[in-house]
Structure formats: structure tokens, C-alpha cells
Design a protein around this motif. Structure first.
Motif, mmCIF file in Angstrom:
data_model
loop_
_atom_site.group_PDB
_atom_site.id
_atom_site.type_symbol
_atom_site.label_atom_id
_atom_site.label_comp_id
_atom_site.label_asym_id
_atom_site.label_seq_id
_atom_site.Cartn_x
_atom_site.Cartn_y
_atom_site.Cartn_z
ATOM 1 N N ASN A 70 24.753 1.697 -32.282
ATOM 2 C CA ASN A 70 24.409 3.124 -32.187
ATOM 3 C C ASN A 70 24.084 3.527 -30.755
ATOM 4 O O ASN A 70 24.361 4.653 -30.335
ATOM 5 N N ASP A 71 23.488 2.604 -30.004
ATOM 6 C CA ASP A 71 23.219 2.860 -28.590
ATOM 7 C C ASP A 71 24.532 2.906 -27.804
ATOM 8 O O ASP A 71 24.722 3.759 -26.932
ATOM 9 N N VAL A 72 25.457 1.977 -28.108
ATOM 10 C CA VAL A 72 26.750 1.920 -27.425
ATOM 11 C C VAL A 72 27.511 3.235 -27.583
ATOM 12 O O VAL A 72 28.102 3.746 -26.625
ATOM 13 N N ILE A 73 27.484 3.815 -28.789
ATOM 14 C CA ILE A 73 28.269 5.033 -29.047
ATOM 15 C C ILE A 73 27.457 6.313 -28.853
ATOM 16 O O ILE A 73 27.926 7.406 -29.150
ATOM 17 N N GLY A 74 26.230 6.162 -28.341
ATOM 18 C CA GLY A 74 25.424 7.339 -28.022
ATOM 19 C C GLY A 74 24.864 8.081 -29.210
ATOM 20 O O GLY A 74 24.543 9.269 -29.120
ATOM 21 N N LYS A 75 24.715 7.369 -30.321
ATOM 22 C CA LYS A 75 24.181 8.017 -31.532
ATOM 23 C C LYS A 75 22.662 7.994 -31.544
ATOM 24 O O LYS A 75 22.018 8.985 -31.890
ATOM 25 N N ASN A 76 22.084 6.861 -31.149
ATOM 26 C CA ASN A 76 20.626 6.724 -31.114
ATOM 27 C C ASN A 76 20.234 5.649 -30.087
ATOM 28 O O ASN A 76 20.473 4.480 -30.323
ATOM 29 N N PRO A 77 19.659 6.068 -28.947
ATOM 30 C CA PRO A 77 19.327 7.438 -28.545
ATOM 31 C C PRO A 77 20.579 8.266 -28.254
ATOM 32 O O PRO A 77 21.616 7.719 -27.886
ATOM 33 N N LYS A 78 20.440 9.554 -28.411
ATOM 34 C CA LYS A 78 21.580 10.453 -28.294
ATOM 35 C C LYS A 78 22.084 10.511 -26.862
ATOM 36 O O LYS A 78 21.312 10.677 -25.914
ATOM 37 N N ASP A 79 23.387 10.356 -26.712
ATOM 38 C CA ASP A 79 24.034 10.459 -25.406
ATOM 39 C C ASP A 79 25.404 11.104 -25.641
ATOM 40 O O ASP A 79 26.307 10.474 -26.199
ATOM 41 N N VAL A 80 25.560 12.343 -25.211
ATOM 42 C CA VAL A 80 26.771 13.117 -25.495
ATOM 43 C C VAL A 80 28.011 12.464 -24.891
ATOM 44 O O VAL A 80 29.072 12.390 -25.532
ATOM 45 N N ALA A 81 27.894 11.974 -23.651
ATOM 46 C CA ALA A 81 29.051 11.366 -22.987
ATOM 47 C C ALA A 81 29.559 10.149 -23.768
ATOM 48 O O ALA A 81 30.764 10.002 -23.996
ATOM 49 N N GLN A 83 29.185 9.544 -26.902
ATOM 50 C CA GLN A 83 29.775 10.013 -28.159
ATOM 51 C C GLN A 83 31.219 10.456 -27.940
ATOM 52 O O GLN A 83 32.093 10.191 -28.764
ATOM 53 N N TYR A 84 31.471 11.104 -26.803
ATOM 54 C CA TYR A 84 32.832 11.502 -26.460
ATOM 55 C C TYR A 84 33.730 10.281 -26.275
ATOM 56 O O TYR A 84 34.886 10.281 -26.719
ATOM 57 N N PHE A 85 33.210 9.243 -25.591
ATOM 58 C CA PHE A 85 34.021 8.057 -25.317
ATOM 59 C C PHE A 85 34.478 7.391 -26.615
ATOM 60 O O PHE A 85 35.585 6.872 -26.699
ATOM 61 N N GLU A 86 33.613 7.442 -27.629
ATOM 62 C CA GLU A 86 33.943 6.809 -28.914
ATOM 63 C C GLU A 86 34.917 7.658 -29.728
ATOM 64 O O GLU A 86 35.749 7.125 -30.469
ATOM 65 N N LYS A 87 34.864 8.981 -29.547
ATOM 66 C CA LYS A 87 35.682 9.884 -30.369
ATOM 67 C C LYS A 87 36.982 10.315 -29.685
ATOM 68 O O LYS A 87 37.981 10.547 -30.354
ATOM 69 N N SER A 88 36.955 10.444 -28.370
ATOM 70 C CA SER A 88 38.087 11.000 -27.637
ATOM 71 C C SER A 88 38.816 9.924 -26.828
ATOM 72 O O SER A 88 38.220 9.289 -25.962
ATOM 73 N N THR A 89 40.093 9.761 -27.104
ATOM 74 C CA THR A 89 40.911 8.799 -26.353
ATOM 75 C C THR A 89 41.008 9.194 -24.885
ATOM 76 O O THR A 89 40.928 8.341 -23.991
ATOM 77 N N LYS A 90 41.143 10.474 -24.624
ATOM 78 C CA LYS A 90 41.251 10.956 -23.247
ATOM 79 C C LYS A 90 39.969 10.662 -22.465
ATOM 80 O O LYS A 90 40.017 10.170 -21.333
ATOM 81 N N ALA A 91 38.823 10.963 -23.076
ATOM 82 C CA ALA A 91 37.538 10.716 -22.411
ATOM 83 C C ALA A 91 37.356 9.237 -22.109
ATOM 84 O O ALA A 91 36.940 8.857 -21.003
ATOM 85 N N PHE A 92 37.678 8.384 -23.078
ATOM 86 C CA PHE A 92 37.513 6.940 -22.899
ATOM 87 C C PHE A 92 38.469 6.397 -21.839
ATOM 88 O O PHE A 92 38.065 5.628 -20.963
ATOM 89 N N SER A 93 39.713 6.821 -21.894
ATOM 90 C CA SER A 93 40.731 6.326 -20.957
ATOM 91 C C SER A 93 40.396 6.699 -19.512
ATOM 92 O O SER A 93 40.640 5.916 -18.587
ATOM 93 N N GLU A 94 39.834 7.892 -19.327
ATOM 94 C CA GLU A 94 39.501 8.333 -17.971
ATOM 95 C C GLU A 94 38.306 7.584 -17.386
ATOM 96 O O GLU A 94 38.114 7.584 -16.166
#
Length: 378
Positions: A70-81, A83-94
Motif C-alpha cells: 500500500n505504501d509502494v502504490i501510494g494508498k497508505n500513506p496517500k501519495d497521488v504520484a 497512485q498514478y504510477f500504478e494506474k497509468s502506463t504513461k506516468a510509470f514509463s516516464e
């Protein structure tokens, strides 16, 4: 004496094994891990970024405790960036070029993966393996410094291995523990006065593993050039060639992996972590940079105290020009690193250089002790 050294060394090995097991049981799946696993998978599936992202996060999810994932994917504690990396291929690739430029480190991870380790364990086991070999290298460094003091060598080695930054680096997915081995090999070569091209091969490996250490490798060559010119009044043209090779290696790696550059790294690290790099410019000026630098240096007190205290003691204990010259070189690199990446709360970023400076302090203590013995027996 040789048999005592042999016994001491082989006694150290099971101690190292126990410490590695302890660190393994306290391993951490942190938010740097997706970057390095993603870099490895990208080399295997260069035209399939979606698959790279899916394999990266699914492999971590299978192994990591739920709270760490949950920490890795920004779920707890909350981290928006994150969360994007886990959901968005473009965000992660960049984000991957920040990690891909650690070429030697990623190559070592890939080798472990190819021989049968899972992707997350390839990253974590590399840190543990590096911790083990760093313990052995520390033993040999201090054996050079204190050739007649087996107990001192053993207990100083053990004390350093138990320092919180050392145990932390052994448990997480960063190249800090891996590069430390090569810094210690560098120190062995420095004390043993290895030939210049052998030393250059170590500098090349350090730059290949972590291109951001280009400041360290180039300042060493400059220091070596200046010291030898000061002592012998001769210009060593090999240094110019070696500097050029390292500089072009750095440029090649940065260009090949489309590294966003220092300004983007600084912005994402200290101003605002952008979820998608291409959608927002890293816009800040010199005033913003200096304000952040001044704020961070206030929290750099612990490192500064160790660095200035160690350098002061080295100058007090040793009058040897070589010792002073190269101690200043190591000291300077602590602050060069800070100027480019002022992560004052992350001791692991500076620990390698701090350890090298403490080793130089031990060397100056040994010099003073040995001189006392020589004077006593003369």
C-alpha cells in the motif's frame, strides 16, 4: 600472525551470514522498487510498456506485506504520484529513465532474475549480497590500516556493519549498498597504491553503476593530477584521457536512456513530484533553488558535524600531505553531492562518502600510532 588473520576472517563469515539473515527478515518493499523492476522488464519488453507496468506491480504485490505494498502504490500513506504510477502506463514509463541510468546496478538485478530469483527478490537479494561483500571488504580495508591489530579490525568492521544506515541499505531496493562495495575496493586500491589504469577501471565501474557518481570519479582524477603535479612537477596526460572517457560514458548513458536531467530530478524530488512528467514543466529559478538549499542545510547538521569533525581530526593527527589531500577530496564530495541533491534527511545518500572519510580518519590514527612506535624504538 597469518593463522590468526585467517581464523579472524573465517570467524567473520558466519557473523556476516547471521547479519544478512537478520536483514533479510526485516527487508522492506519500498517505493523505489517498481522503478528498478520496471527498468529490468523494459529491457526484456521494450515495446510493451503496459506489460512492463503490469508485471512490475503484480510481482511486488505477490511478495510484499499488504502495508508495504500500500505504501509502494501510494494508498497508505496517500501519495497521488505513486497512485498514478500504478494506474497509468504513461506516468510509470516516464519515471523509468530516473532508474534506467543506473546501468550496472540494473544489469546485476537482471542477472539475478535470469538465474531464478523473482523480480522483487532480485532487487532485495542484491542489497543483501552487497552487504555481505561490503563486510568482507571492510575487513580487508582495516587490515591494511591496522596490520598488527586483529581485534581492532574485527570489531571496527562489526561496528560499521551494525550502523543503522548500513542495515537500512541492506534491507531496501536502492543501489547505495551495491555501489558501496566499489567505493571500498577504491579505498583498498588507494591505500595499496594500485596502478593508475587499474584505479581507472574501478572509476569506470562506479560511473557505469551510478552515473551520478561522475562528480566523485572526476574529482578523484583531478585530485590525483594536482597531487602528483605538486609532488613531482610533471603533467600526467593519462588523466586527461581518463577524464574524457568517463565524461563521454556519462553523456552516452544519459542520452541513451533519455534521462530528464538534473532540473527535472530536483523539481520532482524537492518541489513537487509530478505524476506525469511530460504534462508539467520543471519550472523553478535560482532563488527557489537557494531557498531549498538553505532550508535543507539546516537539517544537515549531523552529517556536517561528522564531516568537519573527521576532517579536523585527520589534519590534527596526520601531517602527511597525501592523507590530507585525499581526505579533502572525500570531504568535498559530501558537499558536492549535497549541492546537487540536498536530501538532508536521507543519510544513505551520503553514507558512502562519510564512511570513506571515517576510513581516512582511521588511517590517520594508524599513522600517528605507527610513528609513535617508530620514535619509541629509534
Amino acid at each position: 600472525m597469518k593463522s590468526k588473520w585467517t581464523f579472524s576472517f573465517f570467524f567473520l563469515l558466519p557473523v556476516l551470514f547471521v547479519l544478512c539473515l537478520w536483514n533479510y527478515n526485516n527487508r522492506v518493499y519500498d517505493w523505489d522498487m517498481p522503478g528498478y523492476i520496471g527498468s529490468m522488464y523494459t529491457s526484456q519488453y521494450p515495446n510493451n510498456p503496459e506489460k512492463v507496468k503490469e508485471l512490475t506491480f503484480s510481482s511486488i504485490q505477490k511478495e510484499a506485506p499488504i502495508d508495504q505494498y500500500n505504501d509502494v502504490i501510494g494508498k497508505n500513506p496517500k501519495d497521488v504520484a505513486r497512485q498514478y504510477f500504478e494506474k497509468s502506463t504513461k506516468a510509470f514509463s516516464e519515471q523509468l529513465p530516473y532508474f534506467q541510468i543506473k546501468v550496472g546496478y540494473n544489469l546485476a538485478i537482471t542477472i539475478l532474475y535470469k538465474i531464478g530469483f523473482t523480480a522483487p527478490m532480485s532487487v532485495l537479494f542484491l542489497s543483501l549480497l552487497s552487504y555481505f561483500f561490503s563486510g568482507i571488504l571492510l575487513f580487508f580495508v582495516f587490515k591494511i590500516i591496522f596490520p598488527n591489530n586483529i581485534l581492532i579490525v574485527f570489531f571496527i568492521t562489526l561496528a560499521i556493519l551494525l550502523l543503522p544506515p548500513m542495515t537500512y541499505m541492506a534491507r531496501v531496493s536502492t543501489p547505495d549498498m551495491f555501489i558501496l562495495q566499489f567505493l571500498l575496493i577504491f579505498m583498498i586500491g588507494l591505500f595499496s597504491r594500485w596502478k593508475r589504469w587499474i584505479m581507472f577501471s574501478i572509476l569506470f565501474a562506479i560511473t557505469f553503476i551510478r552515473p551520478d557518481y561522475i562528480t566523485f570519479t572526476l574529482t578523484y582524477l583531478i585530485t590525483d593530477f594536482l597531487f602528483n603535479f605538486y609532488e613531482r612537477k610533471k603533467i600526467n596526460f593519462n588523466v586527461i584521457l581518463q577524464t574524457s572517457i568517463l565524461f563521454f560514458l556519462y553523456i552516452f548513458i544519459v542520452k541513451f536512456y533519455h534521462y530528464p536531467g538534473w532540473k527535472n530530478l530536483f523539481y520532482d524530488s524537492f518541489i513537487c513530484r509530478r505524476p506525469i512528467i511530460s504534462e508539467e514543466l520543471a519550472d523553478f529559478g535560482i532563488t527557489d533553488y537557494l531557498r531549498i538549499l538553505l532550508r535543507k542545510i539546516i537539517y544537515f547538521k549531523k552529517v556536517s558535524l561528522i564531516a568537519f569533525g573527521s576532517l579536523g581530526l585527520i589534519f590534527y593527527l596526520s601531517k602527511d600531505k597525501w592523507t590530507r589531500f585525499y581526505s579533502v577530496f572525500i570531504f568535498a564530495n559530501i558537499y558536492i553531492k549535497f549541492v546537487f541533491f540536498p536530501h538532508s534527511s536521507g543519510l544513505r545518500f551520503f553514507f558512502g562518502f562519510i564512511l570513506l572519510l571515517l576510513i581516512m580518519l582511521m588511517y590517520s590514527i594508524s599513522q600517528r600510532y605507527n610513528r609513535y612506535e617508530l620514535d619509541k624504538n629509534s
